[in-house]
Design a protein around this motif. Structure first.
Motif, PDB file in Angstrom:
ATOM      1  N   ILE A  17       0.833  -1.203   0.000  1.00 44.81           N
ATOM      2  CA  ILE A  17       0.000   0.000   0.000  1.00 44.81           C
ATOM      3  C   ILE A  17       0.866   1.251   0.000  1.00 44.81           C
ATOM      4  CG2 ILE A  17      -1.638   1.349   1.392  1.00 44.81           C
ATOM      5  CD1 ILE A  17      -2.848  -1.390   2.240  1.00 44.81           C
ATOM      6  N   PHE A  18       1.896   1.269   0.831  1.00 43.49           N
ATOM      7  CA  PHE A  18       2.805   2.416   0.889  1.00 43.49           C
ATOM      8  C   PHE A  18       3.461   2.657  -0.469  1.00 43.49           C
ATOM      9  CE2 PHE A  18       7.176   3.924   1.262  1.00 43.49           C
ATOM     10  CZ  PHE A  18       6.953   5.173   1.816  1.00 43.49           C
ATOM     11  N   LEU A  19       3.932   1.598  -1.130  1.00 42.65           N
ATOM     12  CA  LEU A  19       4.599   1.748  -2.424  1.00 42.65           C
ATOM     13  C   LEU A  19       3.632   2.264  -3.492  1.00 42.65           C
ATOM     14  CD1 LEU A  19       6.909  -1.399  -2.493  1.00 42.65           C
ATOM     15  CD2 LEU A  19       7.586   0.992  -2.174  1.00 42.65           C
ATOM     16  N   GLU A  20       2.391   1.819  -3.469  1.00 40.94           N
ATOM     17  CA  GLU A  20       1.405   2.297  -4.436  1.00 40.94           C
ATOM     18  C   GLU A  20       1.093   3.771  -4.216  1.00 40.94           C
ATOM     19  OE1 GLU A  20      -0.878   2.366  -7.736  1.00 40.94           O
ATOM     20  OE2 GLU A  20       0.443   0.734  -7.108  1.00 40.94           O
ATOM     21  N   ILE A  21       0.935   4.176  -2.968  1.00 41.96           N
ATOM     22  CA  ILE A  21       0.688   5.593  -2.656  1.00 41.96           C
ATOM     23  C   ILE A  21       1.875   6.441  -3.095  1.00 41.96           C
ATOM     24  CG2 ILE A  21       0.428   7.265  -0.769  1.00 41.96           C
ATOM     25  CD1 ILE A  21      -1.259   5.099   0.666  1.00 41.96           C
ATOM     26  N   TRP A  22       3.085   5.985  -2.830  1.00 45.09           N
ATOM     27  CA  TRP A  22       4.302   6.705  -3.228  1.00 45.09           C
ATOM     28  C   TRP A  22       4.371   6.842  -4.749  1.00 45.09           C
ATOM     29  CZ3 TRP A  22       8.896   4.968  -5.712  1.00 45.09           C
ATOM     30  CH2 TRP A  22       9.921   5.903  -5.703  1.00 45.09           C
ATOM     31  N   LYS A  23       4.032   5.768  -5.458  1.00 43.05           N
ATOM     32  CA  LYS A  23       4.049   5.792  -6.919  1.00 43.05           C
ATOM     33  C   LYS A  23       3.040   6.809  -7.454  1.00 43.05           C
ATOM     34  CE  LYS A  23       3.144   2.808 -10.857  1.00 43.05           C
ATOM     35  NZ  LYS A  23       2.698   1.492 -11.292  1.00 43.05           N
ATOM     36  N   GLN A  24       1.834   6.842  -6.879  1.00 41.75           N
ATOM     37  CA  GLN A  24       0.811   7.782  -7.335  1.00 41.75           C
ATOM     38  C   GLN A  24       1.211   9.234  -7.041  1.00 41.75           C
ATOM     39  OE1 GLN A  24      -1.828   7.159  -9.267  1.00 41.75           O
ATOM     40  NE2 GLN A  24      -1.062   5.062  -9.337  1.00 41.75           N
ATOM     41  N   LEU A  25       1.799   9.481  -5.889  1.00 47.38           N
ATOM     42  CA  LEU A  25       2.262  10.835  -5.560  1.00 47.38           C
ATOM     43  C   LEU A  25       3.356  11.286  -6.520  1.00 47.38           C
ATOM     44  CD1 LEU A  25       2.298  10.717  -1.659  1.00 47.38           C
ATOM     45  CD2 LEU A  25       0.713  11.980  -3.129  1.00 47.38           C
ATOM     46  N   LYS A  26       4.267  10.372  -6.847  1.00 45.76           N
ATOM     47  CA  LYS A  26       5.340  10.692  -7.789  1.00 45.76           C
ATOM     48  C   LYS A  26       4.767  10.982  -9.177  1.00 45.76           C
ATOM     49  CE  LYS A  26       9.726   8.916  -9.409  1.00 45.76           C
ATOM     50  NZ  LYS A  26      10.676   7.805  -9.416  1.00 45.76           N
ATOM     51  N   LEU A  27       3.752  10.214  -9.596  1.00 41.70           N
ATOM     52  CA  LEU A  27       3.120  10.429 -10.894  1.00 41.70           C
ATOM     53  C   LEU A  27       2.457  11.800 -10.955  1.00 41.70           C
ATOM     54  CD1 LEU A  27       2.155   9.387 -13.683  1.00 41.70           C
ATOM     55  CD2 LEU A  27       0.176   8.438 -12.506  1.00 41.70           C
ATOM     56  N   GLN A  28       1.788  12.201  -9.873  1.00 43.16           N
ATOM     57  CA  GLN A  28       1.087  13.481  -9.847  1.00 43.16           C
ATOM     58  C   GLN A  28       2.045  14.670  -9.932  1.00 43.16           C
ATOM     59  OE1 GLN A  28      -1.450  13.392  -6.416  1.00 43.16           O
ATOM     60  NE2 GLN A  28      -2.817  11.882  -7.304  1.00 43.16           N
ATOM     61  N   GLN A  29       3.305  14.469  -9.593  1.00 45.54           N
ATOM     62  CA  GLN A  29       4.298  15.541  -9.674  1.00 45.54           C
ATOM     63  C   GLN A  29       4.827  15.724 -11.101  1.00 45.54           C
ATOM     64  OE1 GLN A  29       7.236  14.444  -6.783  1.00 45.54           O
ATOM     65  NE2 GLN A  29       6.002  15.125  -5.062  1.00 45.54           N
ATOM     66  N   GLN A  95       0.953  11.876 -18.816  1.00 51.91           N
ATOM     67  CA  GLN A  95       1.600  12.312 -17.575  1.00 51.91           C
ATOM     68  C   GLN A  95       2.401  11.133 -17.053  1.00 51.91           C
ATOM     69  OE1 GLN A  95      -1.031  13.246 -14.289  1.00 51.91           O
ATOM     70  NE2 GLN A  95       0.401  14.776 -13.535  1.00 51.91           N
ATOM     71  N   GLY A  96       3.705  11.310 -16.978  1.00 55.65           N
ATOM     72  CA  GLY A  96       4.557  10.203 -16.545  1.00 55.65           C
ATOM     73  C   GLY A  96       4.431   9.043 -17.512  1.00 55.65           C
ATOM     74  N   ASP A  97       4.048   7.870 -17.000  1.00 54.98           N
ATOM     75  CA  ASP A  97       3.881   6.699 -17.859  1.00 54.98           C
ATOM     76  C   ASP A  97       2.416   6.387 -18.146  1.00 54.98           C
ATOM     77  OD1 ASP A  97       3.068   5.741 -15.400  1.00 54.98           O
ATOM     78  OD2 ASP A  97       4.277   3.922 -15.474  1.00 54.98           O
ATOM     79  N   GLN A  98       1.536   7.373 -17.934  1.00 56.01           N
ATOM     80  CA  GLN A  98       0.096   7.188 -18.118  1.00 56.01           C
ATOM     81  C   GLN A  98      -0.406   7.983 -19.318  1.00 56.01           C
ATOM     82  OE1 GLN A  98      -1.962   5.316 -15.940  1.00 56.01           O
ATOM     83  NE2 GLN A  98      -0.063   4.675 -14.971  1.00 56.01           N
TER      84      GLN A  98
END
Length: 104
Positions: A17-29, A95-98
């Motif tokens: 869960i922590f890694l997924e949240i971190w990945k989403q925060l990084k994507l939003q930047q 955005q990022g890889d999306q």
């Protein structure tokens, strides 16, 4: 032994869960970018499994885009996957890889 297994499961779940949240925060930047592009290829990362409730698939799907500059990028796509055909040209927004959008 059972307690250790349960604790291990919860630790693994918390880390996931922590890694997924971190990945989403990084994507939003990441900046949102747009560019003229051509669909070079489409693929899914695994064999597609259809759900009996109407064909929903959780298999990640990707599209390789060739940008106007000649550079190619591979992006995850959602519901656009079935609407996009190889060789099509349009405006890619990502955005990022999306892949956010592809307008013909």
């Amino acid at each position: 032994m059972d307690t250790l297994l349960v604790v291990g499961f919860f630790v693994l779940a918390a880390v996931s869960i922590f890694l997924e949240i971190w990945k989403q925060l990084k994507l939003q930047q990441q900046p949102v970018l747009s560019s003229p592009a051509r669909v070079a290829a489409k693929y899914s990362s695994a064999r597609e499994l259809e759900d009996t409730r109407g064909g929903y698939s959780s298999t990640p799907r990707y599209v390789v885009f060739e940008l106007e500059s000649g550079r190619t990028i591979t992006l995850k796509v959602g519901s656009l996957y079935d609407a996009i055909a190889e060789g099509e040209k349009g405006i890619l927004t990502y955005q990022g890889d999306q892949c956010l959008n592809f307008q013909w």
